[in-house]
Design a protein around this motif. Structure first.
Motif, short mmCIF file in Angstrom:
data_model
loop_
_atom_site.label_atom_id
_atom_site.label_comp_id
_atom_site.label_asym_id
_atom_site.label_seq_id
_atom_site.Cartn_x
_atom_site.Cartn_y
_atom_site.Cartn_z
N THR A 142 15.20 23.60 -23.96
CA THR A 142 15.82 23.11 -22.73
C THR A 142 16.09 24.24 -21.75
OG1 THR A 142 18.04 23.31 -23.71
CG2 THR A 142 16.93 21.19 -23.94
N ALA A 143 16.05 25.50 -22.22
CA ALA A 143 16.24 26.64 -21.32
C ALA A 143 14.97 26.98 -20.55
CB ALA A 143 16.71 27.86 -22.11
N ILE A 144 13.87 26.35 -20.91
CA ILE A 144 12.59 26.63 -20.27
C ILE A 144 12.40 25.72 -19.07
CG2 ILE A 144 10.10 26.74 -20.57
CD1 ILE A 144 11.76 28.85 -22.12
N ASP A 145 12.44 26.30 -17.90
CA ASP A 145 12.23 25.58 -16.64
C ASP A 145 10.76 25.74 -16.25
OD1 ASP A 145 12.04 24.79 -13.99
OD2 ASP A 145 13.94 25.69 -13.39
N ALA A 146 10.02 24.65 -16.33
CA ALA A 146 8.58 24.72 -16.05
C ALA A 146 8.31 25.23 -14.63
CB ALA A 146 7.94 23.35 -16.25
N ASP A 147 9.16 24.85 -13.69
CA ASP A 147 8.96 25.31 -12.31
C ASP A 147 9.18 26.82 -12.20
OD1 ASP A 147 8.38 22.76 -11.42
OD2 ASP A 147 10.45 22.33 -10.82
N ALA A 170 10.39 27.10 -27.81
CA ALA A 170 10.61 27.35 -26.38
C ALA A 170 9.44 28.13 -25.79
CB ALA A 170 11.92 28.10 -26.17
N MET A 171 8.96 29.13 -26.51
CA MET A 171 7.86 29.94 -26.00
C MET A 171 6.55 29.16 -25.99
SD MET A 171 8.52 33.91 -27.03
CE MET A 171 8.53 33.73 -28.79
N GLN A 172 6.34 28.31 -26.98
CA GLN A 172 5.14 27.48 -26.97
C GLN A 172 5.15 26.55 -25.74
OE1 GLN A 172 5.73 25.90 -30.91
NE2 GLN A 172 4.08 27.14 -31.79
N GLY A 173 6.34 26.01 -25.42
CA GLY A 173 6.45 25.19 -24.22
C GLY A 173 6.21 25.99 -22.96
#
Length: 331
Positions: A142-147, A170-173
């Motif tokens: 949830t800490a990964i902001d795609a933008d 998270a890193m895979q995402g």
């Protein structure tokens, strides 16, 4: 493709380094393997800290150190990592923002506390690291902001953070987000011990074409390829990657891209004080040149200059003016 807001966005452990000098006898007495990195639990962290001599506390973490080097060189950097809502968490957040690095991950409530790395430095400059990962291993997807990922030209991932389950996801995402946005992905293997645990994962990422720039040292290259001969390892791995960078300590570094190879010697250093962060700073210099389209040789030289600066003093972040040093070296 939109113009990137950041040159490099890095994901890694948010750690505060605690550095203290020691001799070889101290390492032997504590049962520590000189020059290695070991993961420790809370009890071991408290016991070792109690035995250490006077120490300095400096915000660290491999990818965060690379961000600090990038910012010092004039690159636009951002960092994603998890701290706890505690004193060391406040120290880390303050330090990274003060360096001009974008950091907006909310601190985590409760236990465990913010990560710390107990670093023992012998007179020859070798560092023996004992890492308590604490809150950093609870970085969630949830800490990964795609933008935010899409806003950086390069996503840089720290191999150390591949070990815990949540940060790995998270890193895979983040890789998925970077790929979807047409951005590059850089990865550092971080330490040979990780290859025993996750070598198959790293090889799968490479074989699937999900890594554009790979950073390794000689030992990691051998562990990843199974080749004891350096040149055989390079020959096996380089065709699988757009860019392969291998550091060789006092022997310099090489890079291979598109069948082209460049090699530079190590930069001269009057005295090696502390090798902590040498690879992190090298990656900063290389990536600083890479995002600007510099030649392979110039990228390597930038990395070597940054690494030479950081090993000339205690701590893993630059103290001298790296822009000036590069201008003097490259003209």
């Amino acid at each position: 493709m939109t113009q990137p807001r950041f040159d490099v966005l890095a994901i890694g452990n948010a750690i505060v380094d605690v550095l203290a000098p020691c001799d070889d006898a101290f390492l032997a007495g504590e049962g520590l393997d000189k020059g290695a990195m070991a993961l420790i639990d809370t009890d071991r962290a408290e016991a070792l800290y109690a035995h250490m001599g006077p120490a300095r506390e400096i915000s660290g973490g491999s990818a965060a150190n690379t961000c600090a080097g990038l910012a010092a060189l004039g690159s636009r950097a951002a960092f994603i990592g998890q701290v706890a809502k505690d004193q060391l968490g406040d120290v880390f957040a303050h330090d990274i923002r003060a360096a001009g690095i974008h950091f907006d991950v909310a601190p985590r409530e409760g236990h465990p506390p913010t990560a710390r790395c107990l670093i023992l430095v012998t007179p020859d400059g070798q560092r023996t690291m004992n890492t308590f990962l604490g809150a950093s291993q609870h970085l969630s997807a949830t800490a990964i902001d795609a933008d935010l990922i899409a806003s950086a030209a390069v996503l840089y991932l720290e191999g150390y953070l591949w070990d815990p389950n949540d940060p790995r996801a998270a890193m895979q995402g983040a890789i998925d987000a970077a790929r979807a946005a047409g951005r590059k992905v850089a990865f550092t293997l971080s330490d040979a011990f990780l290859l025993d645990r996750h070598g198959d994962d790293f090889r799968a990422l490479i074989d699937a074409g999900r890594i554009d720039v790979l950073f390794a040292n000689e030992v990691e290259l051998m562990g990843l390829t199974g080749e004891a001969d350096f040149e055989a390892g390079v020959a096996m791995l380089a065709p699988k990657l757009p860019v392969l960078v291998v550091t060789r300590s006092e022997k310099g570094a090489i890079a291979v891209a598109g069948g082209q190879r460049a090699e530079v010697p190590a930069e001269p250093v009057a005295k090696v004080v502390d090798t902590t962060g040498a690879g992190d700073s090298f990656a900063a210099g290389f990536l600083h040149g890479h995002v600007r389209g510099a030649s392979l040789r110039d990228c390597l030289t930038m990395g070597a200059v940054a690494a030479a600066e950081v090993i000339s003093h205690y701590g893993a972040r630059p103290e001298a003016d790296l822009k000036t040093l590069l201008a003097q070296r490259l003209g």
